[in-house]
Structure formats: structure tokens, C-alpha cells
Design a protein around this motif. Structure first.
Motif, PDB file in Angstrom:
ATOM      1  N   VAL A 101      -2.028   0.544   7.361  1.00  0.00           N
ATOM      2  CA  VAL A 101      -1.912  -0.771   6.553  1.00  0.00           C
ATOM      3  C   VAL A 101      -0.861  -0.683   5.166  1.00  0.00           C
ATOM      4  N   THR A 102       0.099   0.479   5.675  1.00  0.00           N
ATOM      5  CA  THR A 102       1.266   0.706   4.472  1.00  0.00           C
ATOM      6  C   THR A 102       1.840  -0.541   4.118  1.00  0.00           C
ATOM      7  N   PRO A 103       2.326  -1.655   5.075  1.00  0.00           N
ATOM      8  CA  PRO A 103       3.229  -2.645   4.646  1.00  0.00           C
ATOM      9  C   PRO A 103       2.336  -3.795   3.852  1.00  0.00           C
ATOM     10  N   ARG A 104       1.079  -3.843   4.030  1.00  0.00           N
ATOM     11  CA  ARG A 104       0.178  -4.868   3.510  1.00  0.00           C
ATOM     12  C   ARG A 104       0.141  -4.647   1.878  1.00  0.00           C
ATOM     13  N   ALA A 105      -0.356  -5.935   1.267  1.00  0.00           N
ATOM     14  CA  ALA A 105      -0.322  -5.952  -0.226  1.00  0.00           C
ATOM     15  C   ALA A 105      -1.758  -5.457  -0.585  1.00  0.00           C
ATOM     16  N   PRO A 106      -2.081  -4.761  -1.488  1.00  0.00           N
ATOM     17  CA  PRO A 106      -3.375  -4.389  -1.800  1.00  0.00           C
ATOM     18  C   PRO A 106      -4.177  -5.520  -1.878  1.00  0.00           C
ATOM     19  N   ASP A 143       6.790  10.486   2.933  1.00  0.00           N
ATOM     20  CA  ASP A 143       6.328   9.580   4.043  1.00  0.00           C
ATOM     21  C   ASP A 143       5.011  10.407   4.472  1.00  0.00           C
ATOM     22  N   GLN A 144       5.313  11.680   4.778  1.00  0.00           N
ATOM     23  CA  GLN A 144       4.205  12.405   5.337  1.00  0.00           C
ATOM     24  C   GLN A 144       2.861  12.607   4.232  1.00  0.00           C
ATOM     25  N   ARG A 145       3.189  12.743   3.135  1.00  0.00           N
ATOM     26  CA  ARG A 145       2.038  12.675   2.123  1.00  0.00           C
ATOM     27  C   ARG A 145       1.310  11.402   2.100  1.00  0.00           C
ATOM     28  N   VAL A 176       0.746  -1.216   0.178  1.00  0.00           N
ATOM     29  CA  VAL A 176       0.037  -0.040  -0.166  1.00  0.00           C
ATOM     30  C   VAL A 176       0.952   1.092  -0.070  1.00  0.00           C
ATOM     31  N   TYR A 177       2.030   1.419   0.957  1.00  0.00           N
ATOM     32  CA  TYR A 177       2.778   2.416   0.932  1.00  0.00           C
ATOM     33  C   TYR A 177       3.324   2.946  -0.264  1.00  0.00           C
ATOM     34  N   ARG A 178       3.935   1.809  -1.351  1.00  0.00           N
ATOM     35  CA  ARG A 178       4.419   2.138  -2.574  1.00  0.00           C
ATOM     36  C   ARG A 178       3.393   2.488  -3.713  1.00  0.00           C
ATOM     37  N   ASP A 179       2.240   1.962  -3.600  1.00  0.00           N
ATOM     38  CA  ASP A 179       1.171   2.457  -4.242  1.00  0.00           C
ATOM     39  C   ASP A 179       0.669   3.916  -4.182  1.00  0.00           C
ATOM     40  N   VAL A 180       0.433   4.330  -2.907  1.00  0.00           N
ATOM     41  CA  VAL A 180       0.157   5.578  -2.440  1.00  0.00           C
ATOM     42  C   VAL A 180       1.327   6.655  -2.620  1.00  0.00           C
ATOM     43  N   ALA A 222      -6.729   7.487  -1.874  1.00  0.00           N
ATOM     44  CA  ALA A 222      -5.516   7.851  -1.309  1.00  0.00           C
ATOM     45  C   ALA A 222      -4.482   8.209  -2.362  1.00  0.00           C
ATOM     46  N   THR A 223      -4.123   7.368  -3.054  1.00  0.00           N
ATOM     47  CA  THR A 223      -3.289   7.808  -4.187  1.00  0.00           C
ATOM     48  C   THR A 223      -3.449   8.983  -4.940  1.00  0.00           C
ATOM     49  N   VAL A 224      -4.675   9.440  -5.021  1.00  0.00           N
ATOM     50  CA  VAL A 224      -5.062  10.862  -5.685  1.00  0.00           C
ATOM     51  C   VAL A 224      -4.758  11.810  -4.494  1.00  0.00           C
ATOM     52  N   LEU A 225      -5.105  11.680  -3.433  1.00  0.00           N
ATOM     53  CA  LEU A 225      -4.930  12.644  -2.120  1.00  0.00           C
ATOM     54  C   LEU A 225      -3.433  12.959  -1.960  1.00  0.00           C
ATOM     55  N   ALA A 226      -2.694  11.865  -2.270  1.00  0.00           N
ATOM     56  CA  ALA A 226      -1.268  12.025  -1.995  1.00  0.00           C
ATOM     57  C   ALA A 226      -0.497  13.045  -2.877  1.00  0.00           C
TER      58      ALA A 226
END
Length: 249
Positions: free
Chosen positions: A132-137, A117-119, A98-102, A151-155
């Protein structure tokens, strides 16, 4: 009036097989508005959405975002400003976590650590998906994946959030939770939907698209109360639905 957040003028588009989909489509949305885009299957809704950040290019007419014309010079900035969340979140969640997607979008726009990281943290908090950042989407539920896609858009700090059928295939609780989330976002919203009660709850204004043209533009409650208009455009409210029942949706 303010400069429109989004303005579409005289938009024309046909696919290579000759199928004409958009026929002089015109509308504008001002900053902070929440607008539903309704229409039957085949009306041209998806084709229109794909023009809003340059995935498709107009064959005639213009798309302008916050005064910037959609052209090659402005393409990257317009794609940052206009974030599209597709009906199937798996179409845009493709990284192993999830982290890498966002983080993918803002990283591509040149944002580095520690702002990245903040975004990511702020965007996931805005959609209720902290932790949920380490989880697989693909291990998340559909409703959770749809939140991560938002969240990918908001980031990217988009100005306009375009949602394609956000309530589709959600159970009642997830549908209601997503509506609560969207109501709390301070962002200009264009929502494509067949879910008329969802449009009524979330969007004070509605556009109806038919055969590639905007045929109605007005207050959502007024348009959804016009049975002749709905019938002419192959739109239907649920059985025995009324605007007073919106709180139960």
C-alpha cells in the motif's frame, strides 16, 4: 528484575486554567510487558500518555524510559523509544502517501536509503499492509489507517508502543484482526482503553487510573472480576460478559 522500560514517579500536572489532572501518578512497566491503562473519562489517561514521550512535561515527578530521564538532553531518544498511536490515526498520518508517512519518523532520525526502504517494508509487513506504499492514507479504511499508524512507530524501532483506544469505532472483523496483529508484535505495550474485553485479551496486567492516581495494579482478570472496584471507578463489562467468552471477542 530488569531496568523498567518505563517508570513514572510522583507525576503532577495541572492545565493553565488550574485543573489538576495528575496527582502523584506512579507505576513502572518492564520490557516485554503488556499493560492496559483503564479509567473513566476525565481520569487523566490522555494527559498521562502525553507525558510519556515529552509532548507534555511534568510539573513535578519524573518519567524515565529504559533508565533515561525525560529531559531536553534525552528527548529525541525517548521519542524514538516511545511510540504513541493516537485514537484517530488522522492525527498522525499527514503525508500524501503511506510510504512517506511510515518513512517520516526514521528519516527525521537520520536514516537514509536503502535502510529507509527496508524499514518501511518491514514495518508494513508486520501490520499486514504490504503493497500500500503508494496509496493515499485517507483512501484507506479506519482499520487500515490504524495499522499504518502502528507501522510508523515500528519503523522507528520503538521499544514501547502506547495505544490510545485502539479498538474504538472498528467493526468486529477489524477489531479481531487488530488484536491478532498486536498479539504477534514483540514489543512492550501500554494500551489505553475503555474496551475491557480487549484489555483482557491483550494485556495480562492492568492499571486503573482515577483522579490522576493509580488506584489498582494487578492481573487483568483479577481486577475485571472485582465488581466493586469497577463500579467505584466507573468501569463496566459488557452485559453477560465473562472471561471465558474472550475468544469470541
Amino acid at each position: 528484575m530488569s531496568t523498567p522500560a518505563l517508570e513514572v514517579t510522583g507525576l503532577e500536572f495541572a492545565y493553565p486554567d488550574g485543573t489538576q489532572v495528575l496527582r502523584g501518578t506512579e507505576f513502572h512497566i518492564h520490557p516485554g510487558e503488556r499493560v492496559a491503562l483503564l479509567g473513566a473519562n476525565g481520569a487523566g489517561k490522555t494527559t498521562l500518555v502525553l507525558h510519556l514521550n515529552g509532548i507534555l512535561r511534568p510539573q513535578a515527578g519524573t518519567v524515565t524510559v529504559a533508565g533515561l530521564p525525560l529531559d531536553q538532553h534525552n528527548l529525541a531518544e525517548i521519542r524514538r523509544r516511545v511510540g504513541i498511536v493516537f485514537q484517530d490515526p488522522d492525527d498522525q498520518l499527514f503525508m500524501p502517501t503511506v510510504y512517506r508517512d511510515v518513512a517520516f519518523g526514521p528519516a527525521n532520525f537520520g536514516i537514509g536509503q536503502p535502510e529507509l526502504d527496508q524499514r518501511v517494508g518491514t514495518a508494513l509487513a508486520a501490520v499486514g499492509m504490504e503493497g500500500v506504499t503508494p496509496r493515499a492514507p485517507h483512501h484507506l479504511s479506519l482499520g487500515e489507517r490504524r495499522r499504518v499508524a502502528i507501522a510508523t512507530v515500528l519503523a522507528c524501532r520503538a521499544d514501547i508502543l502506547v495505544l490510545d483506544e485502539p479498538s474504538s469505532n472498528l467493526d468486529p472483523a477489524a477489531r479481531r484482526e487488530l488484536a491478532d496483529l498486536l498479539e504477534g508484535l514483540d514489543i512492550t505495550l501500554l494500551m489505553v482503553s475503555h474496551d475491557l474485553p480487549y484489555a483482557l485479551r491483550l494485556c495480562p496486567r492492568t492499571l486503573i487510573l482515577s483522579e490522576g492516581r493509580i488506584v489498582a495494579d494487578g492481573p487483568t482478570e483479577e481486577l475485571l472480576g472485582n465488581q466493586a472496584l469497577l463500579a467505584a471507578n466507573r468501569l463496566e463489562l459488557p452485559y453477560r460478559f465473562s472471561s471465558s467468552s474472550i475468544q469470541s471477542q
